[in-house]
Design a protein around this motif. Sequence first.
Motif, PDB file in Angstrom:
ATOM      1  N   TYR A  58       0.867  -1.176   0.000  1.00 14.47           N
ATOM      2  CA  TYR A  58       0.000   0.000   0.000  1.00 14.47           C
ATOM      3  C   TYR A  58       0.897   1.218   0.000  1.00 14.47           C
ATOM      4  N   MET A  59       0.326   2.380  -0.217  1.00 13.48           N
ATOM      5  CA  MET A  59       1.125   3.605  -0.226  1.00 13.48           C
ATOM      6  C   MET A  59       0.589   4.609   0.775  1.00 13.48           C
ATOM      7  N   HIS A  60       1.500   5.193   1.530  1.00 13.86           N
ATOM      8  CA  HIS A  60       1.174   6.427   2.251  1.00 13.86           C
ATOM      9  C   HIS A  60       1.440   7.547   1.264  1.00 13.86           C
ATOM     10  N   ALA A  61       0.392   7.906   0.533  1.00 13.12           N
ATOM     11  CA  ALA A  61       0.500   8.949  -0.486  1.00 13.12           C
ATOM     12  C   ALA A  61       0.244  10.312   0.151  1.00 13.12           C
ATOM     13  N   PHE A  62       0.994  11.294  -0.271  1.00 11.78           N
ATOM     14  CA  PHE A  62       0.756  12.646   0.214  1.00 11.78           C
ATOM     15  C   PHE A  62      -0.553  13.183  -0.365  1.00 11.78           C
ATOM     16  N   GLY A  63      -1.031  14.254   0.228  1.00 10.73           N
ATOM     17  CA  GLY A  63      -2.190  14.930  -0.326  1.00 10.73           C
ATOM     18  C   GLY A  63      -3.506  14.329   0.102  1.00 10.73           C
ATOM     19  N   ASN A  64      -4.535  14.688  -0.631  1.00 16.51           N
ATOM     20  CA  ASN A  64      -5.904  14.334  -0.291  1.00 16.51           C
ATOM     21  C   ASN A  64      -6.291  12.979  -0.875  1.00 16.51           C
ATOM     22  N   VAL A  65      -7.319  12.383  -0.297  1.00 17.30           N
ATOM     23  CA  VAL A  65      -7.942  11.183  -0.870  1.00 17.30           C
ATOM     24  C   VAL A  65      -9.432  11.472  -1.005  1.00 17.30           C
ATOM     25  N   GLY A  66      -9.960  11.277  -2.199  1.00 20.02           N
ATOM     26  CA  GLY A  66     -11.387  11.489  -2.438  1.00 20.02           C
ATOM     27  C   GLY A  66     -11.782  12.946  -2.353  1.00 20.02           C
ATOM     28  N   LYS A  67     -12.884  13.211  -1.688  1.00 16.03           N
ATOM     29  CA  LYS A  67     -13.469  14.548  -1.599  1.00 16.03           C
ATOM     30  C   LYS A  67     -13.708  14.890  -0.131  1.00 16.03           C
ATOM     31  N   ASN A  68     -13.349  16.085   0.251  1.00 14.04           N
ATOM     32  CA  ASN A  68     -13.559  16.511   1.632  1.00 14.04           C
ATOM     33  C   ASN A  68     -15.035  16.817   1.896  1.00 14.04           C
TER      34      ASN A  68
END
Length: 496
Positions: A94-104
């Motif tokens: 899996y990845m700890h990706a920077f930034g947002n996921v989906g929609k706030n």
Amino acid sequence: MQNTIIKNLVILGGGTAGWMTAALMAKVLGKTVQITLVESEQIGTVGVGEATIPPIINFNQALGLDEKEFLRETNGSIKLGIQFEGWSQPGESYMHAFGNVGKNFPFCDFHHFWVRHCQQGGRDSYWDYSLNYQAAVQNTFSPIAKIPNTNLPGISYAYHFDAGLYAKFLRRYAEEKGVKRVEGKVSDVRKNPESGFVESLVLESGQAVTGDLFADCSGFIGLLIDKAVGSEYESWSQWLPCDRAMAVPSASGERIPPYTRSIAHACGWQWQIPLQHRTGNGLVYSSSHWSDEQAHEALFGNLPGEPLAEPRIIPFKTGHRREQWKKNVVSLGLASGFLEPLESTSIHLVQSAATRLIKCFPHRGIRGEEVAEFNRQSRVEMERIRDFIILHYKANQRRDSDFWRACEDMPVPDSLKEKMELFRSSGKVFRDFDDLFTEVAWQQVMIGQGIVPADYHGIADGLTDGQLADLMQSLKTLIQGTVKQLPPHEAFLSRK
């Protein structure tokens, strides 16, 4: 010292920590404080901190550095996240990706909608909704602030770079700003016999470098913070079992992926950090479970290219100074403590400590209240990062070695235990004030390592089944469409 205006700051040690500190101090305080950096070319630096997190962007911008020049001078590349391979179970990633996921959403994070979607039969990965992740695995990058024609956040990024070249780059910057560099090894530290404050550093040449305030960037040795003023070190080895690292550069692979790899092994983990001219490699391991020979075999059996040097072994003890600022000595970098490089926080901790020192910088004398606040903030920051790193070890589901079984079975700090239990039962996770890692970061590591919430927030029921399905599909379509428009990572790096 109570009535003496602080006019002379002496930094002991160069490397990344020393020159980052010198550069920022010169930029902000250079008109009112004389800054001197003492270092010896005979003393090497650890120099394995080559991966960063997004706040490094703010640091470079605060100095006014040009990104193109910075990447060129440090052989840098872009980092969109960290790919964790084999941390939950062998073969899974899996990845700890920077930034947002989906929609706030107000009052309710996106992953609650994803959990509901999965409970209703959806098979999408959480990372299908991460722009950073999709760009990373497709080897693309462009610094877009928003997804076009939407209000959705764009790409968040950091850098990989050659730490030695970064230190040289910042040295030129700092010296142009008036920082005085003194070459030499310290042979003695002179202190005031009454207060115990450091007054000067005596070099082997006989030269004495005097100062009002001293920044200890001398690395693990902690020449001032430990040897001179005696700040105690608190070990966290009961939660972070690795105590050695083996590092070696290698030739680059065919591509320069825009992410760090963290590859779990039987008794530790391996990093791969892709730069423009080489790949940085290392193995972090437990000497109680593996010999240096076994670590060497594991590391060299999984290099992306031919090794370019002999490996270096770096012993370490995870933990921190109980007082990172004591008397008139402030410790930064490895002198202040060490949290293994699993989440690339070493360089950030230098950045945050230097920023904190500026905010707490003494004027007329060193006051206990300022020192206490600096130490309080430093301790809280380190403890929260510590918990995040422990999470990776604790939440593993591997049963293939004594090392991983011991990690899964070990008791953890109550602060982490409560966070894990809350997320497992309800899907809720809360970011503490000034916590370095966002809720999305916690969500990714817990979900990625098998802690899937049993429930979700009731707000997610506010959408009908059809609306939920449309939301998930539209987000995936937007993200995939955006990634297709991004240039290859290598194309971005080759720009003039």
